[in-house]
Design an enzyme around this catalytic site. Structure first.
Site, PDB file in Angstrom:
ATOM      1  N   GLU A 201      28.386  64.831 -17.159  1.00  0.00           N
ATOM      2  CA  GLU A 201      27.691  64.416 -15.931  1.00  0.00           C
ATOM      3  C   GLU A 201      26.719  63.264 -16.205  1.00  0.00           C
ATOM      4  O   GLU A 201      26.566  62.362 -15.384  1.00  0.00           O
ATOM      5  CB  GLU A 201      26.958  65.624 -15.328  1.00  0.00           C
ATOM      6  CG  GLU A 201      27.937  66.648 -14.781  1.00  0.00           C
ATOM      7  CD  GLU A 201      27.281  67.987 -14.469  1.00  0.00           C
ATOM      8  OE1 GLU A 201      26.846  68.669 -15.424  1.00  0.00           O
ATOM      9  OE2 GLU A 201      27.186  68.344 -13.292  1.00  0.00           O
TER      10      GLU A 201
ATOM     11  N   ALA B 124      23.972  70.723 -20.647  1.00  0.00           N
ATOM     12  CA  ALA B 124      22.585  71.137 -20.480  1.00  0.00           C
ATOM     13  C   ALA B 124      22.315  72.226 -21.513  1.00  0.00           C
ATOM     14  O   ALA B 124      23.253  72.864 -22.011  1.00  0.00           O
ATOM     15  CB  ALA B 124      22.368  71.654 -19.071  1.00  0.00           C
TER      16      ALA B 124
ATOM     17  N   GLY C 179      26.737  69.003 -18.615  1.00  0.00           N
ATOM     18  CA  GLY C 179      25.746  67.970 -18.331  1.00  0.00           C
ATOM     19  C   GLY C 179      25.964  66.702 -19.144  1.00  0.00           C
ATOM     20  O   GLY C 179      25.546  65.620 -18.728  1.00  0.00           O
TER      21      GLY C 179
ATOM     22  N   GLU D  88      31.409  74.665 -17.343  1.00  0.00           N
ATOM     23  CA  GLU D  88      30.369  75.581 -16.838  1.00  0.00           C
ATOM     24  C   GLU D  88      30.941  76.893 -16.312  1.00  0.00           C
ATOM     25  O   GLU D  88      30.292  77.933 -16.384  1.00  0.00           O
ATOM     26  CB  GLU D  88      29.549  74.902 -15.728  1.00  0.00           C
ATOM     27  CG  GLU D  88      28.625  73.793 -16.200  1.00  0.00           C
ATOM     28  CD  GLU D  88      29.240  72.405 -16.140  1.00  0.00           C
ATOM     29  OE1 GLU D  88      30.492  72.303 -16.159  1.00  0.00           O
ATOM     30  OE2 GLU D  88      28.483  71.425 -16.086  1.00  0.00           O
TER      31      GLU D  88
HETATM   32  N1  CAA Z   1      23.168  74.304 -25.139  1.00  0.00           N
HETATM   33  C1  CAA Z   1      22.467  74.813 -26.173  1.00  0.00           C
HETATM   34  N2  CAA Z   1      22.927  74.828 -27.443  1.00  0.00           N
HETATM   35  C2  CAA Z   1      24.160  74.329 -27.663  1.00  0.00           C
HETATM   36  C3  CAA Z   1      24.947  73.800 -26.633  1.00  0.00           C
HETATM   37  C4  CAA Z   1      24.404  73.784 -25.311  1.00  0.00           C
HETATM   38  N3  CAA Z   1      25.054  73.251 -24.252  1.00  0.00           N
HETATM   39  N4  CAA Z   1      26.123  73.381 -27.156  1.00  0.00           N
HETATM   40  C5  CAA Z   1      26.067  73.642 -28.473  1.00  0.00           C
HETATM   41  N5  CAA Z   1      24.883  74.219 -28.778  1.00  0.00           N
HETATM   42  C6  CAA Z   1      24.420  74.666 -30.098  1.00  0.00           C
HETATM   43  C7  CAA Z   1      25.123  75.936 -30.527  1.00  0.00           C
HETATM   44  O1  CAA Z   1      24.537  77.058 -29.938  1.00  0.00           O
HETATM   45  C8  CAA Z   1      24.946  75.862 -32.020  1.00  0.00           C
HETATM   46  O2  CAA Z   1      23.634  76.270 -32.319  1.00  0.00           O
HETATM   47  P1  CAA Z   1      23.360  77.343 -33.535  1.00  0.00           P
HETATM   48  O3  CAA Z   1      23.792  76.592 -34.766  1.00  0.00           O
HETATM   49  O4  CAA Z   1      21.891  77.567 -33.444  1.00  0.00           O
HETATM   50  O5  CAA Z   1      24.222  78.512 -33.240  1.00  0.00           O
HETATM   51  C9  CAA Z   1      25.042  74.378 -32.316  1.00  0.00           C
HETATM   52  O6  CAA Z   1      24.781  73.717 -31.083  1.00  0.00           O
HETATM   53  C10 CAA Z   1      26.412  73.953 -32.789  1.00  0.00           C
HETATM   54  O7  CAA Z   1      27.361  74.407 -31.851  1.00  0.00           O
HETATM   55  P2  CAA Z   1      28.679  75.231 -32.264  1.00  0.00           P
HETATM   56  O8  CAA Z   1      28.423  76.030 -33.478  1.00  0.00           O
HETATM   57  O9  CAA Z   1      29.162  75.951 -31.039  1.00  0.00           O
HETATM   58  O10 CAA Z   1      29.655  73.986 -32.612  1.00  0.00           O
HETATM   59  P3  CAA Z   1      31.233  73.957 -32.562  1.00  0.00           P
HETATM   60  O11 CAA Z   1      31.616  72.677 -33.212  1.00  0.00           O
HETATM   61  O12 CAA Z   1      31.824  75.225 -33.069  1.00  0.00           O
HETATM   62  O13 CAA Z   1      31.590  73.878 -30.972  1.00  0.00           O
HETATM   63  C11 CAA Z   1      31.344  73.078 -28.726  1.00  0.00           C
HETATM   64  C12 CAA Z   1      31.259  72.748 -30.225  1.00  0.00           C
HETATM   65  C13 CAA Z   1      32.801  73.345 -28.320  1.00  0.00           C
HETATM   66  C14 CAA Z   1      30.836  71.842 -27.962  1.00  0.00           C
HETATM   67  C15 CAA Z   1      30.492  74.310 -28.386  1.00  0.00           C
HETATM   68  O14 CAA Z   1      29.207  74.144 -28.956  1.00  0.00           O
HETATM   69  C16 CAA Z   1      30.313  74.583 -26.918  1.00  0.00           C
HETATM   70  O15 CAA Z   1      31.209  75.092 -26.284  1.00  0.00           O
HETATM   71  N6  CAA Z   1      29.120  74.243 -26.371  1.00  0.00           N
HETATM   72  C17 CAA Z   1      28.762  74.539 -24.989  1.00  0.00           C
HETATM   73  C18 CAA Z   1      29.495  73.615 -24.018  1.00  0.00           C
HETATM   74  C19 CAA Z   1      29.106  73.980 -22.615  1.00  0.00           C
HETATM   75  O16 CAA Z   1      29.380  75.058 -22.127  1.00  0.00           O
HETATM   76  N7  CAA Z   1      28.449  73.045 -21.915  1.00  0.00           N
HETATM   77  C20 CAA Z   1      27.974  73.260 -20.558  1.00  0.00           C
HETATM   78  C21 CAA Z   1      26.528  73.650 -20.592  1.00  0.00           C
HETATM   79  S1  CAA Z   1      25.906  74.148 -19.012  1.00  0.00           S
HETATM   80  C22 CAA Z   1      25.659  72.718 -18.185  1.00  0.00           C
HETATM   81  O17 CAA Z   1      25.828  71.633 -18.713  1.00  0.00           O
HETATM   82  C23 CAA Z   1      25.207  72.849 -16.745  1.00  0.00           C
HETATM   83  C24 CAA Z   1      25.262  71.611 -15.967  1.00  0.00           C
HETATM   84  O18 CAA Z   1      26.088  71.429 -15.110  1.00  0.00           O
HETATM   85  C25 CAA Z   1      24.306  70.562 -16.158  1.00  0.00           C
END
Ligand code: CAA
Length: 258
Positions: A112, A66, A109, A132
Site C-alpha cells: 500500500e 504494518a 501496508g 491481511e
Molecule cells: N509486523 C511485525 N513484525 C513482522 C512483520 C509485520 N508485518 N513481518 C515480519 N515481521 C517480523 C517477524 O515477526 C520476525 O520477527 P522475530 O524475528 O522477532 O520473530 C521478523 O520480522 C522476520 O520475519 P520472518 O521470520 O517471518 O521472516 P520470513 O523470511 O520467514 O518470512 C514474510 C517473511 C513472509 C514476509 C513473513 O514475515 C510475513 O508473512 N510477514 C507478515 C506479512 C503480513 O501479513 N503483512 C500484512 C501486515 S497487516 C497490514 O499491513 C495492515 C494494513 O493494511 C496496513
C-alpha cells in the site's frame, strides 16, 4: 547522529533517498516509522535542491506490512480514536515526485505504501501482496482502493481475498509496476530514474503529478479542465521559457525551478 531511528536518509545530487531501516522486523511499518517517513519526505518536498525522492527498503523487504505486533492487542476504539494510518494521507499529498524502489517483500501496508508513490519500480525479486485476510483483517492503508485502480477489480479481489502474492513480472503486466529491473544494481537504476525526473523543472514536474493524480479524483471533463488550467500556469515559469528557447536554439535546457 541521525535524527531518525527507523529510516536512513541521503541525498545523491538532486535525488533524496529514504530507506526503511527496521531489518529485524522486515521494515514493518510501525507508528514511529510512519512519522519519520512523512517527516523526511516533507523535508525533501520543501528542499529546492531536491527534485525527486526514492523510497526504498532492503534487498529482502521493501516492507512486510504494518507492524502486526504493534496492532495485535488494540481495540476498535483505540484504532478509531488514533485514526490509525491517517498520517499516511500526508505522504500522498507530497508534491515532489516519489519513486518506490521495491525489492523483496512488499506486503500489506508495504504494498500500500508503494502504491502511494507516483511510480513503482521493482527488482525482479519483488513480491507484492495484500495478505491481511490471513490475519483476520483486510487492507487499511488504501489497498482496496489503490490496488483496484491499479490492476482492476478481478485481480484486486483475487489478491485481497486469497492473500496470494504477485511476482514483479505479474505486477508489471497488471500495471502496478512501471518497470522491472535486474536485481544487480537495482537501487542505482531506480535512483537514475529519479535523477532523470529531478533534472526537469521541479514546479512543472509538481504540476504534472497534480494533473495525473486528478485523474483519480475527478470526472473526465473536470480533470481535462484542471489539466488545461495547470498547463496555462506552466507558462508563468521561467523554466517553460528556458525549455522552449533551448529547443529552438538546439541546445540542452537548464532548468532552475523558477
Ligand atoms: N509486523 C511485525 N513484525 C513482522 C512483520 C509485520 N508485518 N513481518 C515480519 N515481521 C517480523 C517477524 O515477526 C520476525 O520477527 P522475530 O524475528 O522477532 O520473530 C521478523 O520480522 C522476520 O520475519 P520472518 O521470520 O517471518 O521472516 P520470513 O523470511 O520467514 O518470512 C514474510 C517473511 C513472509 C514476509 C513473513 O514475515 C510475513 O508473512 N510477514 C507478515 C506479512 C503480513 O501479513 N503483512 C500484512 C501486515 S497487516 C497490514 O499491513 C495492515 C494494513 O493494511 C496496513
Amino acid at each position: 547522529m541521525s535524527e531518525y531511528e527507523n529510516i536512513l536518509t541521503e541525498t545523491r545530487e538532486r535525488v533524496g533517498i529514504i530507506t526503511l531501516n527496521r531489518p529485524k522486523a522486515l521494515n514493518a511499518l510501525n507508528e514511529a516509522t510512519m512519522r519519520e517517513v512523512v517527516r523526511a519526505a516533507r523535508a525533501f518536498d520543501a528542499d529546492p535542491g531536491v527534485g525527486a525522492v526514492v523510497l526504498t527498503g532492503s534487498e529482502k523487504a521493501f516492507a512486510a506490512g504494518a507492524d502486526i505486533k504493534e496492532m495485535a492487542d488494540k481495540s476498535s476504539m483505540d484504532m478509531y480514536l488514533a485514526d490509525w494510518f491517517a498520517e499516511w494521507e500526508q505522504f500522498t499529498r507530497l508534491r515532489i515526485p516519489v519513486v518506490a524502489a521495491v525489492s523483496g517483500h512488499a506486503l500489506g501496508g508495504g504494498c500500500e505504501l508503494a502504491m502511494m508513490c507516483d511510480i513503482v519500480v521493482a527488482s525482479e525479486t519483488a513480491r507484492f501482496g495484500q495478505p491481511e485476510i490471513n490475519l483476520g483483517i483486510f487492507p487499511g492503508m488504501g489497498g482496496s482502493q489503490r490496488l483496484t485502480r491499479a490492476v482492476g477489480k478481478s485481480k484486486a479481489m483475487d489478491m485481497i481475498l486469497t492473500g496470494r502474492t504477485m511476482t514483479a513480472e505479474e505486477a508489471e503486466r497488471a500495471g502496478l509496476v512501471s518497470r522491472v529491473l535486474p536485481a544487480e544494481g537495482f537501487l542505482d537504476e531506480a535512483v537514475a530514474i529519479a535523477a532523470t525526473i529531478a533534472s526537469k523543472s521541479k514546479p512543472v514536474a509538481m504540476m504534472a503529478k497534480e494533473a495525473v493524480n486528478a485523474a483519480f479524483e475527478m470526472g473526465l471533463g473536470q480533470g481535462v479542465l484542471f489539466e488545461r488550467r495547470l498547463f496555462h500556469s506552466a507558462f508563468a515559469t521561467k523554466d517553460q521559457k528556458e525549455g522552449m528557447a533551448a529547443f529552438v536554439a538546439k541546445r540542452d535546457p537548464e532548468f532552475t525551478g523558477e
